[in-house]
Motif scaffolding. Structure first.
Motif, PDB file in Angstrom:
ATOM      1  N   ARG A 127       0.804  -1.223   0.000  1.00 26.90           N
ATOM      2  CA  ARG A 127       0.000   0.000   0.000  1.00 26.90           C
ATOM      3  C   ARG A 127       0.833   1.267   0.000  1.00 26.90           C
ATOM      4  O   ARG A 127       0.462   2.262  -0.606  1.00 26.90           O
ATOM      5  CB  ARG A 127      -0.966   0.008   1.190  1.00 26.90           C
ATOM      6  CG  ARG A 127      -2.096  -1.014   1.037  1.00 26.90           C
ATOM      7  CD  ARG A 127      -3.078  -0.921   2.175  1.00 26.90           C
ATOM      8  NE  ARG A 127      -2.393  -0.967   3.462  1.00 26.90           N
ATOM      9  CZ  ARG A 127      -2.604  -0.130   4.444  1.00 26.90           C
ATOM     10  NH1 ARG A 127      -3.511   0.821   4.313  1.00 26.90           N
ATOM     11  NH2 ARG A 127      -1.931  -0.231   5.567  1.00 26.90           N
ATOM     12  N   GLU A 149       9.864   5.167   4.889  1.00 23.43           N
ATOM     13  CA  GLU A 149       8.860   4.447   5.669  1.00 23.43           C
ATOM     14  C   GLU A 149       9.460   3.255   6.418  1.00 23.43           C
ATOM     15  O   GLU A 149       9.044   2.944   7.509  1.00 23.43           O
ATOM     16  CB  GLU A 149       7.737   3.945   4.744  1.00 23.43           C
ATOM     17  CG  GLU A 149       6.880   5.043   4.174  1.00 23.43           C
ATOM     18  CD  GLU A 149       6.193   5.856   5.236  1.00 23.43           C
ATOM     19  OE1 GLU A 149       5.334   5.312   5.923  1.00 23.43           O
ATOM     20  OE2 GLU A 149       6.537   7.046   5.399  1.00 23.43           O
TER      21      GLU A 149
ATOM     22  N   TYR B  80      -6.069   6.505  -6.578  1.00 25.92           N
ATOM     23  CA  TYR B  80      -6.817   5.391  -5.999  1.00 25.92           C
ATOM     24  C   TYR B  80      -6.689   5.432  -4.477  1.00 25.92           C
ATOM     25  O   TYR B  80      -5.581   5.536  -3.951  1.00 25.92           O
ATOM     26  CB  TYR B  80      -6.235   4.077  -6.548  1.00 25.92           C
ATOM     27  CG  TYR B  80      -6.744   2.823  -5.881  1.00 25.92           C
ATOM     28  CD1 TYR B  80      -7.942   2.257  -6.261  1.00 25.92           C
ATOM     29  CD2 TYR B  80      -6.009   2.207  -4.874  1.00 25.92           C
ATOM     30  CE1 TYR B  80      -8.403   1.099  -5.657  1.00 25.92           C
ATOM     31  CE2 TYR B  80      -6.467   1.050  -4.265  1.00 25.92           C
ATOM     32  CZ  TYR B  80      -7.663   0.499  -4.667  1.00 25.92           C
ATOM     33  OH  TYR B  80      -8.115  -0.636  -4.064  1.00 25.92           O
ATOM     34  N   HIS B  82      -7.138   3.381  -1.093  1.00 27.18           N
ATOM     35  CA  HIS B  82      -7.339   2.041  -0.545  1.00 27.18           C
ATOM     36  C   HIS B  82      -8.462   2.048   0.486  1.00 27.18           C
ATOM     37  O   HIS B  82      -8.735   3.069   1.109  1.00 27.18           O
ATOM     38  CB  HIS B  82      -6.073   1.564   0.167  1.00 27.18           C
ATOM     39  CG  HIS B  82      -4.922   1.315  -0.749  1.00 27.18           C
ATOM     40  ND1 HIS B  82      -4.049   2.304  -1.102  1.00 27.18           N
ATOM     41  CD2 HIS B  82      -4.500   0.205  -1.386  1.00 27.18           C
ATOM     42  CE1 HIS B  82      -3.134   1.798  -1.914  1.00 27.18           C
ATOM     43  NE2 HIS B  82      -3.379   0.535  -2.101  1.00 27.18           N
ATOM     44  N   ARG B  84      -8.334   0.675   3.344  1.00 27.61           N
ATOM     45  CA  ARG B  84      -7.648   1.099   4.566  1.00 27.61           C
ATOM     46  C   ARG B  84      -6.525   2.004   4.088  1.00 27.61           C
ATOM     47  O   ARG B  84      -5.537   1.524   3.556  1.00 27.61           O
ATOM     48  CB  ARG B  84      -7.084  -0.130   5.278  1.00 27.61           C
ATOM     49  CG  ARG B  84      -6.891   0.039   6.766  1.00 27.61           C
ATOM     50  CD  ARG B  84      -6.809  -1.329   7.449  1.00 27.61           C
ATOM     51  NE  ARG B  84      -5.857  -2.233   6.818  1.00 27.61           N
ATOM     52  CZ  ARG B  84      -4.557  -2.289   7.115  1.00 27.61           C
ATOM     53  NH1 ARG B  84      -4.052  -1.483   8.024  1.00 27.61           N
ATOM     54  NH2 ARG B  84      -3.759  -3.154   6.524  1.00 27.61           N
ATOM     55  N   PRO B  85      -6.693   3.316   4.196  1.00 30.10           N
ATOM     56  CA  PRO B  85      -5.736   4.221   3.557  1.00 30.10           C
ATOM     57  C   PRO B  85      -4.336   4.096   4.139  1.00 30.10           C
ATOM     58  O   PRO B  85      -4.187   3.837   5.334  1.00 30.10           O
ATOM     59  CB  PRO B  85      -6.312   5.608   3.825  1.00 30.10           C
ATOM     60  CG  PRO B  85      -7.172   5.449   5.014  1.00 30.10           C
ATOM     61  CD  PRO B  85      -7.707   4.061   4.973  1.00 30.10           C
ATOM     62  N   TYR B  86      -3.352   4.268   3.282  1.00 28.80           N
ATOM     63  CA  TYR B  86      -1.970   4.258   3.767  1.00 28.80           C
ATOM     64  C   TYR B  86      -1.541   5.699   4.007  1.00 28.80           C
ATOM     65  O   TYR B  86      -1.559   6.522   3.101  1.00 28.80           O
ATOM     66  CB  TYR B  86      -1.032   3.616   2.744  1.00 28.80           C
ATOM     67  CG  TYR B  86       0.378   3.471   3.276  1.00 28.80           C
ATOM     68  CD1 TYR B  86       0.760   2.327   3.973  1.00 28.80           C
ATOM     69  CD2 TYR B  86       1.310   4.498   3.129  1.00 28.80           C
ATOM     70  CE1 TYR B  86       2.024   2.212   4.504  1.00 28.80           C
ATOM     71  CE2 TYR B  86       2.586   4.379   3.653  1.00 28.80           C
ATOM     72  CZ  TYR B  86       2.941   3.232   4.335  1.00 28.80           C
ATOM     73  OH  TYR B  86       4.195   3.121   4.867  1.00 28.80           O
ATOM     74  N   PHE B  88       1.593   8.126   5.273  1.00 26.01           N
ATOM     75  CA  PHE B  88       3.032   8.103   5.483  1.00 26.01           C
ATOM     76  C   PHE B  88       3.351   8.534   6.909  1.00 26.01           C
ATOM     77  O   PHE B  88       2.588   9.297   7.521  1.00 26.01           O
ATOM     78  CB  PHE B  88       3.726   9.020   4.474  1.00 26.01           C
ATOM     79  CG  PHE B  88       3.580   8.526   3.067  1.00 26.01           C
ATOM     80  CD1 PHE B  88       4.301   7.425   2.633  1.00 26.01           C
ATOM     81  CD2 PHE B  88       2.694   9.133   2.187  1.00 26.01           C
ATOM     82  CE1 PHE B  88       4.148   6.944   1.342  1.00 26.01           C
ATOM     83  CE2 PHE B  88       2.541   8.658   0.898  1.00 26.01           C
ATOM     84  CZ  PHE B  88       3.273   7.562   0.474  1.00 26.01           C
ATOM     85  N   ARG B 132      -0.706   8.728  11.692  1.00 30.35           N
ATOM     86  CA  ARG B 132      -1.120   7.362  12.022  1.00 30.35           C
ATOM     87  C   ARG B 132      -1.810   7.246  13.376  1.00 30.35           C
ATOM     88  O   ARG B 132      -2.277   6.176  13.740  1.00 30.35           O
ATOM     89  CB  ARG B 132       0.084   6.425  11.969  1.00 30.35           C
ATOM     90  CG  ARG B 132       0.518   6.173  10.537  1.00 30.35           C
ATOM     91  CD  ARG B 132       1.772   5.376  10.471  1.00 30.35           C
ATOM     92  NE  ARG B 132       2.185   5.171   9.091  1.00 30.35           N
ATOM     93  CZ  ARG B 132       3.374   4.719   8.733  1.00 30.35           C
ATOM     94  NH1 ARG B 132       4.268   4.428   9.654  1.00 30.35           N
ATOM     95  NH2 ARG B 132       3.688   4.565   7.471  1.00 30.35           N
TER      96      ARG B 132
END
Lengths: 231, 231
Positions: A127, A149, B80, B82, B84-86, B88, B132
């Motif tokens: 992802r 990351e 796009y 996701h 479940r978003p990523y 950083f 996060r």
């Protein structure tokens, strides 16, 4: 006897004994060169193994994971046979040189960087890469975003590889030859001094190895800050 | 307008997409529903240029080409998101800046886009927070804001409200509709549209690998999601 040898070791370290510090500098120089030479290729391969689908990928990963635990003396023997006078690279006359030690240590550290680097990239998943790409990052920019990351995981790989090669005896002894002032490093010096019954220098060098391990681990904790480890 | 013709995709023996064709027009909202595992995400990822179909034609700027040859253009035009978003590592602001910097958006335009995204998605109080550490809904909001900063022609959303409560869903959809510009096409896939309240232009249902047009509107009109559309 242990207390006396330890006291002598501390004296050697604190008075800056030139012979002792020369051995330490050779160790750091050889292992540092080996690590920095194979770090870019190791990280690149770890990345490719994580994100590129090709037949036999899992087999390659398992191979590198297996090579992580290969005995240093086996690598030493392999490099010795390759560089000895009758070996395929004998004409290069590299046996019993720092270059031979660097080559051997690179062969030791490369699988560690690849296997642990692979684990770090795997933990980040696809992802991160896809998000960077879909937001408009080119391949190179997305790669560096991903490196950032997984930086903690890569630092763990770096520390593990450095820990392995700074303390190995097999390669250094077989292809370095333990030549004073040229290829004698910390582990080979410890082995030699101990065999002579001169424990003070061995203990002093043991302290240095432990200090290096401590500095590496502390810098890892400092580097992580309050963020969680990815691997 | 982007037209996808005869998309086929199979995983092993299972045919996920079979002869799926789809047109996406600028400024239109397309809703794709279907049961879990019906291939919605696969279709969306093919549209985004992320997953390779077994076969597909893509018409971009009036020319029909293979998906493979259109992949780069699809990636360039779309973002796009996701399920479940990523996000950083770093702060909310770091994530927003990433989208701007990879697209080399600078100066006044950069400031304008950033201010608009912060206002539209109510991120003002969150800018210095670790991305996060945000709640699921906030993370999805940030991911959408980050995507909108790049002003893509095509915004592809994979079950964006799947893990939200009713209030967060309503807020998210409201922000999504308001943030889009006139020429931006949105494709949203969801297995569950209960509680969503928004107007759409096209509604397709993906069933057994085939895309069925279930839009209940006359051309030019927008329909509204309601409970009656949910199977």
């Amino acid at each position: 006897m242990i207390a006396e040898a330890t006291a002598d070791a501390m004296q050697l370290l604190l008075t800056g004994d030139p012979a002792l510090w020369e051995i330490i500098m050779i160790s750091l120089s050889v292992s540092g060169r080996a690590l920095f030479l194979c770090l870019p290729a190791g990280i690149a391969l770890a990345f490719l193994l994580s994100y590129l689908e090709f037949p036999g990928r899992r087999l390659v990963v398992v191979m590198f994971q297996t090579l992580m635990s290969i005995p240093a003396v086996v690598i030493g023997l392999t490099v010795y046979l390759l560089l000895s006078r009758h070996g395929p690279f004998g004409d290069l006359k590299l046996l019993f040189s720092q270059t031979a030690m660097v080559v051997g240590q690179m062969m030791l550290s490369f699988p560690i960087i690849v296997a642990l680097g692979y684990a770090a990239f795997q933990a980040a998943g696809r992802r991160g890469w896809e998000t960077a790409r879909t937001l408009g990052a080119g391949r190179i920019r997305a790669f560096f975003a991903l490196l950032h990351e997984v930086r903690f995981g890569l630092f763990v790989a770096f520390a593990a590889a450095f820990g392995r090669i700074i303390s190995e005896v097999g390669v250094s002894m077989m292809v370095g030859g333990n030549i004073l002032g040229y290829t004698r490093n910390i582990p080979t010096a410890i082995a030699l001094e101990s065999s002579k019954g001169e424990f003070a220098q061995g203990i002093a060098l043991g302290f240095v190895l432990m200090l290096i391990a401590l500095v590496l681990n502390m810098s890892l904790h400092f580097f992580q800050g309050r963020e969680p480890v990815i691997v | 307008m982007i037209r996808f013709v005869e998309i086929y995709k199979r995983y092993g023996r299972q045919e996920i997409l079979s002869d799926v064709s789809l047109e996406i027009h600028p400024g239109e909202f397309t809703l794709i529903t279907g049961a879990n595992g019906s291939g919605k995400t696969t279709l969306l990822r093919i549209i985004a240029g992320l997953d390779r179909p077994d076969r597909a034609g893509v018409m971009l700027v009036g020319e029909m080409r293979s998906w493979r040859k259109s992949r780069k253009a699809l990636r360039k035009r779309s973002v796009y998101l996701h399920q479940r978003p990523y996000l950083f590592s770093g702060t909310v602001l770091d994530n927003l800046r990433f989208a701007l910097s990879v697209n080399r958006i600078k100066g006044r335009d950069r400031r304008r886009r950033l201010e608009r995204a912060i206002d539209n998605f109510f991120l003002d109080s969150l800018l210095d927070r670790e991305a996060r550490s945000l709640s699921g809904g906030e993370q999805q909001r940030l991911a959408l804001a980050r995507a909108c900063l790049t002003e893509p022609e095509l915004l592809l959303l994979d079950e964006p409200t799947a893990n939200m409560d009713a209030a967060s869903r309503a807020q998210f959809m409201s922000m999504l509709i308001q943030s889009g510009n006139r020429n931006q096409a949105i494709v949203l896939v969801s297995h569950d549209i209960v509680g969503l309240d928004f107007r759409y232009d096209h509604h397709f249902d993906l069933d057994d690998g085939r895309l069925l047009d279930v839009t209940r509107t006359k051309p030019g009109e927008r329909s509204r999601v309601s409970l009656t559309l949910v199977k």
